[in-house]
Motif scaffolding. Structure first.
Motif, PDB file in Angstrom:
ATOM      1  N   ARG A 158       0.812  -0.819  -0.074  1.00  0.00           N
ATOM      2  CA  ARG A 158      -0.047  -0.169  -0.066  1.00  0.00           C
ATOM      3  C   ARG A 158       1.264   1.147  -0.503  1.00  0.00           C
ATOM      4  NH1 ARG A 158      -2.963  -0.804   4.291  1.00  0.00           N
ATOM      5  NH2 ARG A 158      -1.416  -0.391   5.380  1.00  0.00           N
ATOM      6  N   ARG A 159       2.145   1.700   0.923  1.00  0.00           N
ATOM      7  CA  ARG A 159       2.925   2.393   1.251  1.00  0.00           C
ATOM      8  C   ARG A 159       3.206   2.466  -0.285  1.00  0.00           C
ATOM      9  NH1 ARG A 159       4.343   0.650   7.093  1.00  0.00           N
ATOM     10  NH2 ARG A 159       2.734   1.117   7.687  1.00  0.00           N
ATOM     11  N   GLU A 160       3.560   1.305  -0.809  1.00  0.00           N
ATOM     12  CA  GLU A 160       5.033   1.784  -2.126  1.00  0.00           C
ATOM     13  C   GLU A 160       3.229   2.184  -3.208  1.00  0.00           C
ATOM     14  OE1 GLU A 160       7.965   0.604  -3.220  1.00  0.00           O
ATOM     15  OE2 GLU A 160       7.292   1.214  -5.156  1.00  0.00           O
ATOM     16  N   GLN A 163       3.088   5.714  -2.688  1.00  0.00           N
ATOM     17  CA  GLN A 163       4.374   6.844  -2.794  1.00  0.00           C
ATOM     18  C   GLN A 163       4.201   7.068  -4.069  1.00  0.00           C
ATOM     19  OE1 GLN A 163       6.190   7.541  -0.668  1.00  0.00           O
ATOM     20  NE2 GLN A 163       6.879   8.880  -1.965  1.00  0.00           N
ATOM     21  N   SER A 184      -4.684   3.481   6.125  1.00  0.00           N
ATOM     22  CA  SER A 184      -4.248   4.648   4.934  1.00  0.00           C
ATOM     23  C   SER A 184      -4.490   5.951   5.218  1.00  0.00           C
ATOM     24  CB  SER A 184      -6.482   4.098   4.072  1.00  0.00           C
ATOM     25  OG  SER A 184      -5.631   3.119   3.347  1.00  0.00           O
ATOM     26  N   ASP A 187      -0.765   6.204   6.174  1.00  0.00           N
ATOM     27  CA  ASP A 187       0.237   5.913   5.389  1.00  0.00           C
ATOM     28  C   ASP A 187       0.061   6.881   3.796  1.00  0.00           C
ATOM     29  OD1 ASP A 187       1.089   3.351   6.483  1.00  0.00           O
ATOM     30  OD2 ASP A 187      -0.163   2.470   4.520  1.00  0.00           O
ATOM     31  N   ALA A 191       2.723   9.435   2.557  1.00  0.00           N
ATOM     32  CA  ALA A 191       3.151   9.934   1.607  1.00  0.00           C
ATOM     33  C   ALA A 191       2.697  11.060   0.774  1.00  0.00           C
ATOM     34  CB  ALA A 191       2.762   8.423   0.947  1.00  0.00           C
TER      35      ALA A 191
END
Ligand code: SAM
Length: 295
Positions: A158-160, A163, A184, A187, A191
């Motif tokens: 999810r973070r990727e 990003q 979410s 995160d 991001a």
């Protein structure tokens, strides 16, 4: 002309595949045309037959026995060829998902693609869609937007994904499970930054419809302290990156592309960082994205 089309679809025609949008919470949103197609199509394919039976019952729509069948993500590929055969033989087929517009984070894409390849007539019966309703409720820029569906459930993925979206200038629309909203939002703060305007639209068209508008930072704080915000169905809408940030990404790409033709990723990122003044790690990630998967 609108009139011609109206006449041609008043009754489901033979051999046509109808994509029928159904309510996302308020039965009053079933259009008269959707009602007609759900009633009159020879075959009704439903993501969950029990769910669609309840909808038909609640809306007073009767169907001949044995004409409601399932088509969901686990059987769609297997079932598609048989459905295409029936369409070719003149059967009119309606496709409905549990709620909203089929194919939008819902089954149907494999069938539609097979139908298009087979030259079958495909007709949309448009209607409710949570993504579009949330976008319009968010009060964020709506002339250009990117629908991202559900983010990956695993934190690292999810973070990727977030990003990769950090420089996106269009308004972003995400579906999210209520129990993952807090994570979410946290995160997204990491991001996109806490100051990014955003909105959470929950229970759209239902009794407890609520729209929370603010920044990612204020919404993350609110979600941490307000249990009501994480109940029911919801859509997250996030304003796109500022033009300047989007421009910076473009500039970085312009520098990176020719470097990547001559140099390995790490070296290209290092040089691009020196030229643009941006973080080497960020440019390394961007370089990987630009280079694409190696085969
Ligand atoms: N095809 C549907 C559409 O057109 O909106 C979406 C199906 S997707 C499997 C379900 C997700 O849509 C939910 O997890 C939620 O994010 C969103 N959603 C559906 N109904 C909603 C509602 N009434 N209010 C807010 N979000 C909703």
């Amino acid at each position: 002309m609108a009139g011609d089309r109206e006449n041609s679809i008043a009754r489901p025609g033979p051999g046509t595949l109808f994509l029928v949008a159904t309510p996302i919470g308020n039965l009053g949103d079933l259009s008269p045309r959707a009602r007609e197609v759900l009633r009159d199509a020879d075959l009704l394919l439903a993501e969950d037959t029990r769910h669609t039976s309840q909808l038909l019952h609640a809306c007073g729509i009767g169907r001949p026995p044995g004409t409601l069948e399932s088509l969901h993500e686990h059987n769609e590929r297997d079932r598609a060829p048989r459905v295409i055969e029936r369409l070719r033989a003149g059967t009119s087929v309606a496709l409905a998902s549990d709620a909203g517009t089929p194919l939008v984070s819902d089954p149907g894409a494999a069938l539609v693609s097979a139908a298009a390849a087979a030259g079958i007539d495909i007709v949309a019966v448009p209607g409710p869609c949570a993504a579009i309703a949330a976008l319009t409720l968010s009060a964020l820029p709506s002339s250009r937007f990117a629908f991202e569906g559900f983010l990956p459930a695993r934190a690292a993925a999810r973070r990727e994904a977030l990003q990769q979206l950090a420089g996106e200038a269009r308004t972003l629309v995400f579906y999210e499970a209520p129990h993952r909203l807090r994570e979410s939002l946290d995160d997204m703060v990491a991001a996109f930054g806490a100051a990014r305007p955003a909105a959470v639209a929950r229970e759209i068209t239902k009794k407890f419809e609520t729209v929370y508008r603010g920044t990612l930072g204020s919404l993350a704080q609110q979600a941490a302290g307000d249990a009501g915000m994480t109940r029911g169905e919801l859509v997250l809408v996030v304003q796109g990156a500022e033009r300047a940030a989007a421009q910076a990404e473009l500039d970085a790409e312009r520098v990176l592309r020719p470097l990547l033709e001559e140099l390995p990723v790490a070296q290209a990122a290092k040089l691009a960082a020196q030229i643009t003044g941006r973080a080497r790690r960020e440019l390394y990630d961007l370089a990987l994205k630009l280079r694409g998967p190696r085969v």
